[in-house]
Every structure is written in structure tokens, then in C-alpha cells.
Write a protein that holds these residues in place. Sequence first.
Motif, short mmCIF file in Angstrom:
data_model
loop_
_atom_site.label_atom_id
_atom_site.label_comp_id
_atom_site.label_asym_id
_atom_site.label_seq_id
_atom_site.Cartn_x
_atom_site.Cartn_y
_atom_site.Cartn_z
N CYS A 132 58.81 -1.92 32.51
CA CYS A 132 58.55 -2.49 31.31
C CYS A 132 59.53 -1.77 30.70
CB CYS A 132 57.16 -2.10 30.60
SG CYS A 132 55.76 -2.78 31.46
N VAL A 133 59.95 -2.20 29.42
CA VAL A 133 60.69 -1.49 28.41
C VAL A 133 60.03 -0.99 27.40
CG1 VAL A 133 62.75 -1.84 26.78
CG2 VAL A 133 62.45 -3.25 29.05
N PRO A 134 60.04 0.39 27.33
CA PRO A 134 59.05 1.03 26.38
C PRO A 134 59.68 1.07 25.11
CG PRO A 134 60.42 2.70 27.59
CD PRO A 134 60.55 1.29 28.02
N SER A 135 58.62 1.54 23.92
CA SER A 135 59.25 1.38 22.63
C SER A 135 58.30 2.50 21.92
CB SER A 135 58.76 -0.02 21.89
OG SER A 135 59.07 0.45 20.44
N VAL A 136 58.87 3.29 21.15
CA VAL A 136 58.59 4.48 20.36
C VAL A 136 57.53 3.80 19.50
CG1 VAL A 136 58.89 6.21 18.75
CG2 VAL A 136 60.54 5.96 20.56
N ASN A 137 57.72 2.60 18.54
CA ASN A 137 56.99 2.09 17.90
C ASN A 137 56.14 0.94 18.54
OD1 ASN A 137 57.51 3.74 15.50
ND2 ASN A 137 59.44 2.69 15.52
N PRO A 138 54.91 0.56 17.77
CA PRO A 138 54.33 -0.72 18.32
C PRO A 138 54.98 -2.01 18.02
CG PRO A 138 53.27 0.23 16.39
CD PRO A 138 54.22 1.07 16.66
N LEU A 139 54.50 -3.19 18.53
CA LEU A 139 55.27 -4.37 18.31
C LEU A 139 54.30 -4.97 16.94
CD1 LEU A 139 57.25 -6.73 19.26
CD2 LEU A 139 55.53 -7.51 20.59
N TYR A 140 53.34 -4.44 16.84
CA TYR A 140 52.36 -5.01 15.98
C TYR A 140 52.36 -4.08 14.52
CZ TYR A 140 49.28 -1.14 17.24
OH TYR A 140 48.84 -0.03 17.49
N THR A 141 52.15 -4.97 13.34
CA THR A 141 51.40 -4.27 12.14
C THR A 141 50.17 -4.51 12.07
OG1 THR A 141 52.11 -5.83 10.69
CG2 THR A 141 53.73 -4.50 11.03
N GLU A 142 49.28 -3.87 11.45
CA GLU A 142 47.90 -4.19 11.24
C GLU A 142 47.41 -5.46 10.90
OE1 GLU A 142 45.40 -2.24 12.52
OE2 GLU A 142 46.90 -0.83 13.05
N ASN A 145 76.50 -6.38 24.99
CA ASN A 145 77.33 -7.11 24.43
C ASN A 145 76.84 -7.40 22.85
OD1 ASN A 145 78.92 -8.03 26.57
ND2 ASN A 145 77.45 -9.33 27.32
N ASN A 146 75.38 -6.96 22.60
CA ASN A 146 75.01 -7.00 21.32
C ASN A 146 74.49 -5.75 20.86
OD1 ASN A 146 75.25 -10.07 20.81
ND2 ASN A 146 74.19 -9.89 22.87
N PRO A 147 75.23 -4.62 20.77
CA PRO A 147 74.63 -3.36 20.42
C PRO A 147 73.70 -3.08 18.96
CG PRO A 147 77.01 -3.21 20.26
CD PRO A 147 76.64 -4.78 20.62
N THR A 148 74.02 -4.07 18.36
CA THR A 148 73.47 -3.82 16.93
C THR A 148 72.07 -4.82 16.97
OG1 THR A 148 74.46 -5.40 15.91
CG2 THR A 148 75.14 -3.23 15.65
N ALA A 149 71.83 -5.61 17.83
CA ALA A 149 70.62 -6.36 17.99
C ALA A 149 69.13 -5.89 17.70
CB ALA A 149 70.43 -7.23 19.15
N VAL A 150 69.17 -4.50 18.10
CA VAL A 150 67.75 -3.88 17.90
C VAL A 150 68.09 -2.31 18.43
CG1 VAL A 150 67.14 -4.24 20.45
CG2 VAL A 150 65.42 -3.93 18.59
N ARG A 151 67.38 -1.52 17.45
CA ARG A 151 67.88 -0.24 17.54
C ARG A 151 67.17 0.16 18.95
NH1 ARG A 151 66.59 0.69 11.91
NH2 ARG A 151 64.68 1.64 12.56
N TYR A 152 67.88 1.05 19.60
CA TYR A 152 67.42 1.68 21.01
C TYR A 152 68.20 2.91 21.31
CZ TYR A 152 71.59 -0.22 23.15
OH TYR A 152 72.71 -0.50 23.34
N THR A 153 67.78 3.69 22.37
CA THR A 153 68.45 4.77 23.05
C THR A 153 68.46 4.66 24.34
OG1 THR A 153 68.98 7.25 22.71
CG2 THR A 153 66.65 6.35 22.68
N SER A 159 58.56 -1.88 13.97
CA SER A 159 57.64 -3.00 14.39
C SER A 159 58.09 -4.30 13.84
CB SER A 159 56.20 -2.79 13.93
OG SER A 159 55.72 -1.60 14.36
N LYS A 160 58.72 -4.56 12.73
CA LYS A 160 59.05 -5.62 12.11
C LYS A 160 60.46 -6.11 12.70
CE LYS A 160 55.69 -7.30 9.43
NZ LYS A 160 55.03 -8.60 10.03
N ASN A 161 61.02 -5.52 12.92
CA ASN A 161 62.48 -5.50 13.47
C ASN A 161 62.26 -5.87 15.23
OD1 ASN A 161 63.92 -5.48 11.18
ND2 ASN A 161 64.73 -3.20 11.52
N MET A 162 61.31 -5.11 15.70
CA MET A 162 61.09 -5.39 17.11
C MET A 162 60.50 -6.97 17.11
SD MET A 162 62.09 -3.31 19.24
CE MET A 162 61.46 -3.94 20.41
N GLN A 163 59.83 -7.15 16.30
CA GLN A 163 59.25 -8.71 16.28
C GLN A 163 60.28 -9.89 16.00
OE1 GLN A 163 55.91 -9.38 13.29
NE2 GLN A 163 54.60 -7.73 14.41
#
Length: 189
Positions: A19-29, A139-147, A159-163
Amino acid sequence: MMKAHTIVLVALLVFQTACVPSVNPLYTEQDLIFDRALLGVWTDDEKTETWEFTFSDEKVYKLVHTDEDGKLGEFKARLLKIEGRTFLDIAPVKSHLSGNDFFKGHILPVHSFVQVSNEGRTFQLSYLEPKWLKPFLENNPTAVRYTMIDGEILFTDSSKNMQKFIASNVSTPGAFSNSIRIQRKEPAK
């Protein structure tokens, strides 16, 4: 600020599952939904793993995953929809690693995302595919923030940007793994 060794410990736990982990959830309440059809014990085609979903709280499932060796992992799981598709956000409840409290205090719960589709008496589970994601982000390093940690991806975006990222790639060939099919083993409790 997270220390590098803390992130490495977290990443090692999650990366073993592909799985590709995320510090933040994919959801908002506001995004959360609850589907009683998910409640119960589910197993894969080989009957080597089980996923037990029970009611935990409004719009929250308790998920106990048992692997082929009988080892358990406990998670909080939440369902949400993105552009008409259902996703499961899972995060570990607590570490079952041995070690003292100081060590365990350095393990962070991260989120991982699973695309879920209900097909009659089965569910199909599909994970974001790291083999697709790595070249895509090169090829798209600014598509989403990651490390990157030891060559592996850890999402750090909101969360919203991940969505938005998931929505823009949900139909992209190769972006999600081949589905794992699970079927009900026991009726819901």
C-alpha cells in the motif's frame, strides 16, 4: 516535526503490504458514509486471510485483518465516495510490535486507501499501485505532495488534495492493482 527514523519505522510497516501510505486521511468528516453490507467476516479466494468489519462508531468500522499466519492487525476503517467510487481509508489502531513505550511512541499510524466495489456477494479491493505511482510522480512531481523514504513514497498532502489526485487517476490504466476478491465468510453480527 517528524524525525526521519520515525517515518522510516512507519514506512517499513506499511510498505510491506504494497500500500502507499499517507500521513493524512483520504476523508474529511463530511465525506464519510456507512454501509452495513460491509459488516461481517470476509475471506479471500484462497481462504488464507480474513477481514472482519464490525461497528465501532457512527461511520467508523473496526477492522481486524488476519493474515495467512494467523497474525492480527487492528484498524479503524472509514468509507467514503470520490466521484461515485467507494474507497476505504484504514489506519492502525495501535502497534502490536514488541518494545517499550518509548519505542512505541515513535510509531505513527498512517493511512492507506483501498478502492472498494460491491459485486453481489463479493467485494473487490484494489490498492493504489506503487509500480505505476513511482514513474508517474517522477514525470509529474507536483501532482500530489509526498516524500520519499528509502525509495518508497509517503503521501503528505491534505485530504482534499489527495481526493483530487485519486479522482484524476482512478480510471488511469495501471494506477490501481488487480482486484482482490473477498466473499462473506460469516453473516454480520
